[in-house]
Design a protein around this motif. Structure first.
Motif, PDB file in Angstrom:
ATOM      1  N   VAL A 109       0.856  -1.179   0.000  1.00 34.23           N
ATOM      2  CA  VAL A 109       0.000   0.000   0.000  1.00 34.23           C
ATOM      3  C   VAL A 109       0.894   1.232   0.000  1.00 34.23           C
ATOM      4  N   GLY A 110       0.436   2.251  -0.709  1.00 31.41           N
ATOM      5  CA  GLY A 110       1.102   3.552  -0.699  1.00 31.41           C
ATOM      6  C   GLY A 110       0.058   4.626  -0.478  1.00 31.41           C
ATOM      7  N   SER A 141       4.291  11.155   2.540  1.00 26.42           N
ATOM      8  CA  SER A 141       3.940   9.862   1.948  1.00 26.42           C
ATOM      9  C   SER A 141       4.285   8.736   2.910  1.00 26.42           C
ATOM     10  N   LEU A 142       3.643   7.609   2.685  1.00 25.40           N
ATOM     11  CA  LEU A 142       3.873   6.397   3.454  1.00 25.40           C
ATOM     12  C   LEU A 142       3.697   5.224   2.498  1.00 25.40           C
ATOM     13  N   GLU A 143       4.641   4.311   2.521  1.00 26.39           N
ATOM     14  CA  GLU A 143       4.565   3.134   1.642  1.00 26.39           C
ATOM     15  C   GLU A 143       5.098   1.944   2.410  1.00 26.39           C
ATOM     16  N   THR A 144       4.421   0.814   2.275  1.00 27.86           N
ATOM     17  CA  THR A 144       4.899  -0.393   2.936  1.00 27.86           C
ATOM     18  C   THR A 144       4.429  -1.644   2.205  1.00 27.86           C
ATOM     19  N   TRP A 148      -1.975  -6.568   7.564  1.00 26.34           N
ATOM     20  CA  TRP A 148      -2.932  -5.498   7.292  1.00 26.34           C
ATOM     21  C   TRP A 148      -3.577  -4.950   8.562  1.00 26.34           C
ATOM     22  N   ASP A 149      -3.825  -5.774   9.563  1.00 23.33           N
ATOM     23  CA  ASP A 149      -4.445  -5.262  10.785  1.00 23.33           C
ATOM     24  C   ASP A 149      -3.560  -4.218  11.473  1.00 23.33           C
ATOM     25  N   LYS A 164      -2.225   2.534  10.655  1.00 23.45           N
ATOM     26  CA  LYS A 164      -1.275   3.551  10.200  1.00 23.45           C
ATOM     27  C   LYS A 164      -1.838   4.343   9.026  1.00 23.45           C
ATOM     28  N   VAL A 165      -2.534   3.651   8.124  1.00 23.42           N
ATOM     29  CA  VAL A 165      -3.137   4.322   6.965  1.00 23.42           C
ATOM     30  C   VAL A 165      -4.235   5.274   7.421  1.00 23.42           C
TER      31      VAL A 165
END
Length: 189
Positions: free
Chosen positions: A29-30, A42-45, A77-78, A83-84
């Motif tokens: 996800v980004g 931005s955040l990406e993982t 994902w949990d 965080k998202v």
């Protein structure tokens, strides 16, 4: 020379990659935050796909290049969901083909029993269709039509950033009424 800000144009763009055709199989996800028409964070993982959705299909790997070994040790994902949500902080969510990205968010969350509240979504593909006449509305094609430099397509962070830039450029080109026109494409779901 940096482009001028667009007061009032603030949102969070989001993009997902999946391990297989099942929408719950999130593997990356980004998210990109835009404030007044400017990308500010931005955040990406990578994401370890949810239980029961961890197989990687050849076709999906061919698209995004993420292999099963790449997500070993990645958060699930949990953990990433929180965080998202914190990153988006109640913003409208923007995606290129928002129906897909929203379904990934909802279905991956369902696996963990996470209830996803209603939120506002805007699809840059649909917005582009309403103002551009193109043979294809794939993200690279829309970007090219708007003179936005090419990006690493099917990389979650890069796609989220590109969707953000598409929306900003559409609003910039549409002028003072652009933001209102684009807001007509926002859906709460």
């Amino acid at each position: 020379m940096p482009l001028a800000a667009l007061p009032g144009l603030s949102f969070t763009a989001i993009d997902f990659e999946t391990a297989n055709p099942k929408r719950a199989s999130v593997c990356a996800v980004g998210v990109v935050k835009v404030r007044d028409g400017v990308v500010v964070d931005s955040l990406e993982t990578l994401v370890d796909p949810p239980p029961g959705h961890q197989s990687f299909s050849y076709r999906n790997v061919a698209v995004h290049g993420i292999q099963p070994q790449d997500v070993l040790g990645a958060p699930t994902w949990d953990v990433v969901y929180g965080k998202v949500v914190e990153f988006a902080d109640g913003d409208a969510l923007v995606a290129h083909n928002a129906a897909f990205d929203r379904s990934v968010l909802v279905q991956a969350s369902e696996v963990y029993g996470i209830g996803v509240p209603r939120s506002q979504w805007l699809c840059t593909r649909d917005a582009a269709k309403s103002v551009l006449s193109l043979a294809s509305y794939r993200l690279p094609d829309v970007s090219s039509a708007l003179s936005i430099p090419a990006h690493a397509h099917h990389e979650a962070g890069a796609d989220a950033r590109q969707a953000a830039l598409v929306l900003v450029e559409l609003c910039r080109r549409l002028g003072p009424g652009g933001l209102d026109l684009v807001r007509r494409h926002v859906r709460t779901c």
